[in-house]
Design an enzyme around this catalytic site. Structure first.
Site, PDB file in Angstrom:
ATOM      1  CB  THR A 122      -0.819  -0.061   1.216  1.00 40.10           C
ATOM      2  OG1 THR A 122      -1.721  -1.264   1.307  1.00 40.10           O
ATOM      3  CG2 THR A 122      -1.756   1.190   1.320  1.00 40.10           C
ATOM      4  CG  LEU A 153      -4.550  -9.864   1.856  1.00 43.30           C
ATOM      5  CD1 LEU A 153      -4.424 -10.044   2.990  1.00 43.30           C
ATOM      6  CD2 LEU A 153      -3.748 -11.100   1.025  1.00 43.30           C
ATOM      7  CG  PHE A 252     -15.930  -2.864   7.941  1.00 43.10           C
ATOM      8  CD1 PHE A 252     -15.052  -2.590   8.652  1.00 43.10           C
ATOM      9  CD2 PHE A 252     -16.156  -3.994   7.136  1.00 43.10           C
ATOM     10  CE1 PHE A 252     -13.614  -3.457   8.177  1.00 43.10           C
ATOM     11  CE2 PHE A 252     -15.040  -4.657   6.932  1.00 43.10           C
ATOM     12  CZ  PHE A 252     -13.658  -4.449   7.382  1.00 43.10           C
ATOM     13  CB  ALA A 255     -20.460  -0.571  18.658  1.00 43.31           C
ATOM     14  N   GLY A 256     -17.269  -1.411  18.822  1.00 44.97           N
ATOM     15  CA  GLY A 256     -16.172  -2.242  19.680  1.00 44.97           C
ATOM     16  C   GLY A 256     -15.319  -1.205  20.176  1.00 44.97           C
ATOM     17  CB  CYS A 263      -4.292  -2.326   7.000  1.00 50.02           C
ATOM     18  SG  CYS A 263      -3.105  -3.580   6.168  1.00 50.02           S
TER      19      CYS A 263
HETATM   20  N1  LIG Z   1      -1.415  -7.151   6.302  1.00 48.64           N
HETATM   21  C1  LIG Z   1      -2.372  -7.065   5.813  1.00 48.64           C
HETATM   22  O1  LIG Z   1      -3.600  -7.594   5.899  1.00 48.64           O
HETATM   23  C2  LIG Z   1      -2.258  -6.233   4.273  1.00 48.64           C
HETATM   24  C3  LIG Z   1      -3.599  -6.245   3.277  1.00 48.64           C
HETATM   25  C4  LIG Z   1      -3.529  -5.396   2.351  1.00 48.64           C
HETATM   26  C5  LIG Z   1      -2.262  -4.516   2.096  1.00 48.64           C
HETATM   27  N2  LIG Z   1      -1.254  -4.867   2.877  1.00 48.64           N
HETATM   28  C6  LIG Z   1       0.039  -3.833   2.531  1.00 48.64           C
HETATM   29  O2  LIG Z   1       0.997  -4.736   2.063  1.00 48.64           O
HETATM   30  C7  LIG Z   1       2.319  -4.258   2.174  1.00 48.64           C
HETATM   31  C8  LIG Z   1       3.063  -5.625   2.988  1.00 48.64           C
HETATM   32  O3  LIG Z   1       2.403  -5.789   4.300  1.00 48.64           O
HETATM   33  P1  LIG Z   1       2.402  -7.083   5.087  1.00 48.64           P
HETATM   34  O4  LIG Z   1       1.592  -6.590   6.361  1.00 48.64           O
HETATM   35  O5  LIG Z   1       2.708  -8.323   4.535  1.00 48.64           O
HETATM   36  O6  LIG Z   1       3.950  -6.578   5.868  1.00 48.64           O
HETATM   37  P2  LIG Z   1       5.167  -7.595   6.661  1.00 48.64           P
HETATM   38  O7  LIG Z   1       5.879  -6.708   7.749  1.00 48.64           O
HETATM   39  O8  LIG Z   1       4.185  -8.900   7.357  1.00 48.64           O
HETATM   40  O9  LIG Z   1       6.010  -8.339   5.646  1.00 48.64           O
HETATM   41  C9  LIG Z   1       6.928  -7.171   4.825  1.00 48.64           C
HETATM   42  C10 LIG Z   1       8.151  -8.134   4.523  1.00 48.64           C
HETATM   43  O10 LIG Z   1       9.068  -7.508   3.729  1.00 48.64           O
HETATM   44  C11 LIG Z   1      10.426  -7.956   3.877  1.00 48.64           C
HETATM   45  N3  LIG Z   1      11.379  -6.880   3.301  1.00 48.64           N
HETATM   46  C12 LIG Z   1      11.272  -5.669   3.453  1.00 48.64           C
HETATM   47  N4  LIG Z   1      12.266  -4.965   2.779  1.00 48.64           N
HETATM   48  C13 LIG Z   1      12.750  -6.122   1.921  1.00 48.64           C
HETATM   49  C14 LIG Z   1      13.537  -6.219   0.903  1.00 48.64           C
HETATM   50  N5  LIG Z   1      13.962  -5.175   0.342  1.00 48.64           N
HETATM   51  N6  LIG Z   1      13.698  -7.404   0.168  1.00 48.64           N
HETATM   52  C15 LIG Z   1      13.152  -8.478   0.655  1.00 48.64           C
HETATM   53  N7  LIG Z   1      12.188  -8.591   1.438  1.00 48.64           N
HETATM   54  C16 LIG Z   1      11.950  -7.406   2.157  1.00 48.64           C
HETATM   55  C17 LIG Z   1      10.305  -8.032   5.350  1.00 48.64           C
HETATM   56  O11 LIG Z   1      11.539  -8.573   5.895  1.00 48.64           O
HETATM   57  C18 LIG Z   1       9.079  -8.591   5.630  1.00 48.64           C
HETATM   58  O12 LIG Z   1       9.141 -10.098   5.944  1.00 48.64           O
HETATM   59  C19 LIG Z   1       2.004  -3.223   3.296  1.00 48.64           C
HETATM   60  O13 LIG Z   1       2.233  -1.752   2.377  1.00 48.64           O
HETATM   61  C20 LIG Z   1       0.625  -3.069   3.656  1.00 48.64           C
HETATM   62  O14 LIG Z   1       0.319  -1.998   4.157  1.00 48.64           O
HETATM   63  C21 LIG Z   1      -1.410  -5.561   3.928  1.00 48.64           C
END
Ligand SMILES: NC(=O)c1ccc[n+]([C@@H]2O[C@H](COP(=O)([O-])OP(=O)(O)OC[C@H]3O[C@@H](n4cnc5c(N)ncnc54)[C@H](O)[C@@H]3O)[C@@H](O)[C@H]2O)c1
Length: 434
Positions: A122, A153, A252, A255-256, A263
């Protein structure tokens, strides 16, 4: 197709495993060697229902591999996804894009032949432009397109959401890039998930607009709940009364204790900052973020009030620590604020969570971590239900009461029925119901 997934966290691992399951050849890259070693031993670093089985199946069938060595994965890939973290930057709330830009530099150095670089992280509007600039600067000779493909997701239901999304958003002005994305997602739109093609900047903004809207919806019903408590109304009936209106929708509207997680808090803040920078402030989201952060701590005060105005020297049991059920993710979980508020007021805290205790221990100290819900309730002066795991939905109310020093329950998720709790002899407080 050959896919490289940079970042094997929640989004990278789930997306990588699902793409492999569609039949693509996926290599997940992470810079954290412990994570990659664990994955190569068959251990899944996060708790997400169904993920262990999906990963094991695709590894066994040879379509999913893991490495710390980015060049080897990127060199042969037709599509390289950036799925690294974009946390809040310390101090100002902007999205920290340093991981994204580092990944872009690493990818640029390694890519070979026409490559579609896809931002799944994101990222604020304009990040795709900067990723493109970085790649071009690092490798003036490279043949590539930068595409935005935000991920929607939900943790806890991540695989189902990835495989049957409400929509797939593809942001690009590059026809070749769009056609590669079409091929990648073909198994999904055969299943009738609409694939929305739009400009890259529009796709980037769409993700933030979605999260900010959902955070607003939650905050709206939370404030209606507060009003319900003052006027003697029932927020669950209000939510049903408005939610059945198709223009509003029932999701959504629970209430909570306020939204948390990896995110909504950071994405609302980042959107606020972007909007301010472009002199188009989104005041409604500014208010949502402020109301929500106050609310989490206010839930601590709600518990203190239920205990007669003081918790000094009292034992409070907290059930559920993760920001929502079916995940072990503790990022920005409301439980952290609730527990801190209680500890600040002099309470001893016992806590239990089915999956989140390892992650919680790294964040919340001075807490006694219990074996199960009943052990958690032992000798407690009050019990707070913070996260509505299924296993907390049908507790043995007689056994629970017998374990507690005093039968006070604060149900921040409205899981139980007030009349039933009263019948069992509890002092029962919930959210937006009198
Ligand atoms: N978690 C969610 O539910 C969700 C849903 C939609 C979107 N997002 C977005 O997706 C993105 C990732 O979120 P996440 O929850 O998976 O994060 P996370 O912290 O679980 O995973 C990120 C991973 O990237 C690795 N990393 C960082 N820099 C790197 C590099 N240069 N090379 C290789 N690996 C590297 C880290 O070691 C880590 O394992 C964010 O921007 C988040 O906002 C997350």
């Amino acid at each position: 197709m050959r896919v490289a997934m940079i970042g094997a966290g929640y989004v990278g691992l789930v997306s990588g495993a699902c793409f492999a399951d569609f039949g693509h050849d996926v290599c997940c890259v992470d810079k954290d060697p412990a994570k990659i070693e664990a994955l190569n031993r068959g251990e899944i670093p996060i708790f997400e229902p169904g993920l262990a089985e999906l990963v094991a199946k695709n590894v066994r069938e040879g379509r999913l591999t893991f490495t710390t060595h980015l060049p080897e994965a990127v060199k042969s890939a037709e599509a390289v996804f950036i799925a690294v973290g974009t946390p809040s930057r310390r101090g100002d709330g902007h999205a920290d894009l340093s991981y994204v830009y580092q990944a872009a530099r690493d990818i640029a150095a390694a890519m070979d032949g026409y490559t579609v670089v896809v931002t799944k992280s994101t990222v604020p509007v304009g990040t795709g432009d900067e990723v493109e600039r970085i790649i071009r600067e690092t490798r003036p000779d490279a043949d590539f397109a930068v595409v935005s493909n935000p991920e929607f997701l939900r943790e806890g239901a991540a695989i189902a959401d990835f495989k049957r999304p409400d929509r797939i958003v593809i942001g690009t002005e590059d026809q070749r890039g769009l056609s590669v994305m079409n091929d990648l997602y073909r198994p999904l739109y055969l299943n009738q998930s609409p694939l929305l093609a739009m400009s890259r900047r529009t796709a980037e903004l769409t993700k933030y607009a979605a999260n900010a809207f959902l955070a607003t919806k939650i905050t709206f019903i939370n404030e209606i709940a507060d009003l319900c408590e003052q006027v003697g109304a029932n927020v669950q009936d209000v939510a049903r009364g408005i939610g059945l209106d198709n223009r509003i929708g029932s999701k959504f509207l629970h209430a909570g204790p306020g939204y948390g997680g990896s995110c909504f808090p950071k994405d609302t803040l980042a959107l606020i900052k972007t909007a301010q920078d472009y002199e188009a402030p989104i005041r409604i989201v500014e208010t949502v973020a402020a109301v929500n952060s106050q609310r989490k701590r206010a839930m601590g005060r709600k518990v203190i009030a239920a205990c007669g105005g003081s918790v000094r020297g009292k034992t409070i049991a907290v059930l559920g620590l993760t920001f929502k059920p079916n995940t072990d993710d503790m990022r920005d979980a409301p439980s952290i604020d609730v527990i801190t508020a209680l500890q600040d007021a002099g309470a001893r805290v016992r806590a239990y969570d089915p999956e989140g205790m390892d992650a919680a221990m790294a964040i919340i100290t001075d807490v006694h971590y219990a074996r199960d819900a009943y052990d958690c309730a032992r000798d407690a002066d009050a019990l707070v239900l913070v996260t509505e795991w299924d296993t907390f939905r049908a507790l043995d109310l007689v056994r629970l009461k017998a374990a507690m020093a005093s039968p006070v329950v604060v149900d921040l998720r409205n899981v139980y029925r007030p009349d039933e709790m009263r019948r069992h002899g509890y002092t029962y407080v919930s959210v937006g119901r009198t």
